[in-house]
Design a protein around this motif. Sequence first.
Motif, PDB file in Angstrom:
ATOM      1  N   UNK A 182      55.446 -16.473  43.665  1.00 39.80           N
ATOM      2  CA  UNK A 182      54.368 -17.451  43.784  1.00 39.80           C
ATOM      3  C   UNK A 182      54.352 -18.462  42.646  1.00 39.80           C
ATOM      4  N   UNK A 183      54.786 -18.052  41.461  1.00 41.29           N
ATOM      5  CA  UNK A 183      54.802 -18.978  40.333  1.00 41.29           C
ATOM      6  C   UNK A 183      56.069 -19.825  40.325  1.00 41.29           C
ATOM      7  N   UNK A 184      57.181 -19.222  40.756  1.00 43.09           N
ATOM      8  CA  UNK A 184      58.459 -19.910  40.721  1.00 43.09           C
ATOM      9  C   UNK A 184      58.888 -20.276  39.317  1.00 43.09           C
ATOM     10  N   UNK A 185      58.338 -19.558  38.333  1.00 41.27           N
ATOM     11  CA  UNK A 185      58.546 -19.940  36.939  1.00 41.27           C
ATOM     12  C   UNK A 185      59.169 -18.798  36.138  1.00 41.27           C
ATOM     13  N   UNK A 186      60.347 -19.047  35.596  1.00 42.11           N
ATOM     14  CA  UNK A 186      61.029 -18.059  34.760  1.00 42.11           C
ATOM     15  C   UNK A 186      60.192 -17.745  33.526  1.00 42.11           C
ATOM     16  N   UNK A 187      59.662 -18.784  32.881  1.00 39.64           N
ATOM     17  CA  UNK A 187      58.875 -18.582  31.671  1.00 39.64           C
ATOM     18  C   UNK A 187      57.633 -17.753  31.909  1.00 39.64           C
ATOM     19  N   UNK A 188      56.977 -17.943  33.049  1.00 37.42           N
ATOM     20  CA  UNK A 188      55.784 -17.161  33.352  1.00 37.42           C
ATOM     21  C   UNK A 188      56.148 -15.703  33.582  1.00 37.42           C
ATOM     22  N   UNK A 189      57.259 -15.477  34.280  1.00 40.83           N
ATOM     23  CA  UNK A 189      57.742 -14.114  34.493  1.00 40.83           C
ATOM     24  C   UNK A 189      57.985 -13.409  33.156  1.00 40.83           C
ATOM     25  N   UNK A 190      58.673 -14.089  32.255  1.00 37.49           N
ATOM     26  CA  UNK A 190      59.072 -13.466  30.992  1.00 37.49           C
ATOM     27  C   UNK A 190      57.917 -13.363  30.014  1.00 37.49           C
ATOM     28  N   UNK A 191      57.159 -14.448  29.834  1.00 40.66           N
ATOM     29  CA  UNK A 191      56.127 -14.500  28.797  1.00 40.66           C
ATOM     30  C   UNK A 191      54.798 -13.892  29.205  1.00 40.66           C
ATOM     31  N   UNK A 238      68.288 -16.306  27.940  1.00 35.98           N
ATOM     32  CA  UNK A 238      69.215 -17.413  28.230  1.00 35.98           C
ATOM     33  C   UNK A 238      69.027 -17.960  29.647  1.00 35.98           C
ATOM     34  N   UNK A 239      67.947 -17.584  30.287  1.00 37.41           N
ATOM     35  CA  UNK A 239      67.754 -17.933  31.690  1.00 37.41           C
ATOM     36  C   UNK A 239      67.294 -19.385  31.876  1.00 37.41           C
ATOM     37  N   UNK A 240      67.954 -20.143  32.747  1.00 36.68           N
ATOM     38  CA  UNK A 240      67.495 -21.511  33.039  1.00 36.68           C
ATOM     39  C   UNK A 240      66.306 -21.504  33.998  1.00 36.68           C
ATOM     40  N   UNK A 241      65.734 -22.674  34.224  1.00 38.42           N
ATOM     41  CA  UNK A 241      64.594 -22.821  35.125  1.00 38.42           C
ATOM     42  C   UNK A 241      65.000 -22.623  36.589  1.00 38.42           C
ATOM     43  N   UNK A 242      63.990 -22.360  37.406  1.00 40.85           N
ATOM     44  CA  UNK A 242      64.131 -22.508  38.851  1.00 40.85           C
ATOM     45  C   UNK A 242      63.874 -23.991  39.140  1.00 40.85           C
ATOM     46  N   UNK A 244      64.415 -26.077  41.413  1.00 39.63           N
ATOM     47  CA  UNK A 244      63.994 -26.568  42.726  1.00 39.63           C
ATOM     48  C   UNK A 244      62.581 -26.152  43.114  1.00 39.63           C
ATOM     49  N   UNK A 245      62.031 -25.140  42.459  1.00 43.23           N
ATOM     50  CA  UNK A 245      60.738 -24.631  42.913  1.00 43.23           C
ATOM     51  C   UNK A 245      59.669 -24.572  41.827  1.00 43.23           C
ATOM     52  N   UNK A 246      60.045 -24.723  40.567  1.00 41.47           N
ATOM     53  CA  UNK A 246      59.058 -24.619  39.495  1.00 41.47           C
ATOM     54  C   UNK A 246      58.461 -25.992  39.176  1.00 41.47           C
ATOM     55  N   UNK A 247      57.146 -26.085  39.210  1.00 38.91           N
ATOM     56  CA  UNK A 247      56.467 -27.358  38.936  1.00 38.91           C
ATOM     57  C   UNK A 247      56.564 -27.754  37.468  1.00 38.91           C
ATOM     58  N   UNK A 248      56.908 -26.788  36.602  1.00 40.54           N
ATOM     59  CA  UNK A 248      57.007 -27.070  35.177  1.00 40.54           C
ATOM     60  C   UNK A 248      58.455 -27.121  34.700  1.00 40.54           C
ATOM     61  N   UNK A 249      59.398 -27.166  35.637  1.00 34.24           N
ATOM     62  CA  UNK A 249      60.823 -27.079  35.299  1.00 34.24           C
ATOM     63  C   UNK A 249      61.337 -28.331  34.602  1.00 34.24           C
ATOM     64  N   UNK A 250      62.365 -28.119  33.802  1.00 32.84           N
ATOM     65  CA  UNK A 250      63.119 -29.214  33.186  1.00 32.84           C
ATOM     66  C   UNK A 250      64.553 -29.101  33.684  1.00 32.84           C
ATOM     67  N   UNK A 255      68.221 -24.065  29.494  1.00 35.32           N
ATOM     68  CA  UNK A 255      67.350 -22.940  29.185  1.00 35.32           C
ATOM     69  C   UNK A 255      65.926 -23.301  29.567  1.00 35.32           C
ATOM     70  N   UNK A 256      65.221 -22.365  30.191  1.00 32.54           N
ATOM     71  CA  UNK A 256      63.814 -22.601  30.517  1.00 32.54           C
ATOM     72  C   UNK A 256      63.057 -22.961  29.240  1.00 32.54           C
ATOM     73  N   UNK A 257      62.411 -24.124  29.184  1.00 34.76           N
ATOM     74  CA  UNK A 257      61.708 -24.542  27.967  1.00 34.76           C
ATOM     75  C   UNK A 257      60.637 -23.556  27.511  1.00 34.76           C
ATOM     76  N   UNK A 258      60.051 -22.827  28.465  1.00 42.12           N
ATOM     77  CA  UNK A 258      58.985 -21.876  28.117  1.00 42.12           C
ATOM     78  C   UNK A 258      59.515 -20.644  27.390  1.00 42.12           C
ATOM     79  N   UNK A 259      60.847 -20.496  27.345  1.00 38.64           N
ATOM     80  CA  UNK A 259      61.435 -19.359  26.648  1.00 38.64           C
ATOM     81  C   UNK A 259      61.741 -19.678  25.188  1.00 38.64           C
ATOM     82  N   UNK A 260      61.549 -20.932  24.819  1.00 45.92           N
ATOM     83  CA  UNK A 260      61.781 -21.316  23.435  1.00 45.92           C
ATOM     84  C   UNK A 260      60.552 -20.983  22.599  1.00 45.92           C
ATOM     85  N   UNK A 261      60.784 -20.647  21.335  1.00 49.69           N
ATOM     86  CA  UNK A 261      59.685 -20.195  20.466  1.00 49.69           C
ATOM     87  C   UNK A 261      58.628 -21.272  20.316  1.00 49.69           C
TER      88      UNK A 261
END
Length: 261
Positions: A182-191, A238-242, A244-250, A255-261
């Motif tokens: 539902x989120x389509x967000x790697x950073x949300x999954x991880x963080x 080291x995971x990149x964004x989704x 095609x489906x993440x509204x916050x993707x770059x 690398x998913x920006x939300x995974x950076x410190x």
Amino acid sequence: MVALGFQAAHVIAPQQFSIRRQRNLSNFIRCGIAEPSGEPAPLGQKTKYNDGLFEKAFMTLFARKMEKFAAAPKSGTEAKKGFFDYDYESFVEVSKRVMQGRSRLQQQQVVREVLLSMLPPGAPAQFRKLFPPTKWAAEFNAALTVPTFNWLVGPSEVVEVEVDGVKQKSGVLIKKCRYLENSGCVGMCVNMCKIPTQDFFTNEFGLPLTMNPNFEDMSCEMIYGQAPPAFEEDPVSKQPCFADICSMANPSSTLCPKLQA
């Protein structure tokens, strides 16, 4: 975020939790998939669910707790929701607003504070007494995860895993994580789920837990009894964004920006 499902279930002492009661709990806490197959939708399609009062109560409870840390809605005119006005989409939307303006570590700290706020005083110490880090405790918690996590992550099943060379049924395979879907967000999954849940069980409850999300099919494996790796050594770092489906993707970032410190 997965640990959110445990505050109600873990008031049950191990000696009271018979197989029959486990089945009764599973029947009561049942995530209603509305797909004709009864299984999660194929990758690329969003699974349809029929959420009952129990599911909506949990969504509301945790969304309201998280709302205290969330940025204001963009419209600024959103009316205050009633207790059963939250659905899964609005729960995920609150999670996204919690991420806004916060670093990776700050997002994880918010989840920790929310989890602690849901537990009665002394709950972590009581958990440590009831569930010392043994094979039995790991397997018990895996079995308890399946019925209590349905509302949050969708259907799952206990699987055999190997921990320190010992085979045990302390693994849980989430077939297609509802939160990630539902989120389509790697950073949300991880963080907001993986890292804070691992840390909460490992450091607060004293029961090691490793979560291994699979970003190819949106499944996830939970391994109770296995200590999680440092973030820098975890493949998710080291995971990149989704894209095609993440509204916050770059899309231009490797690398998913939300995974950076």
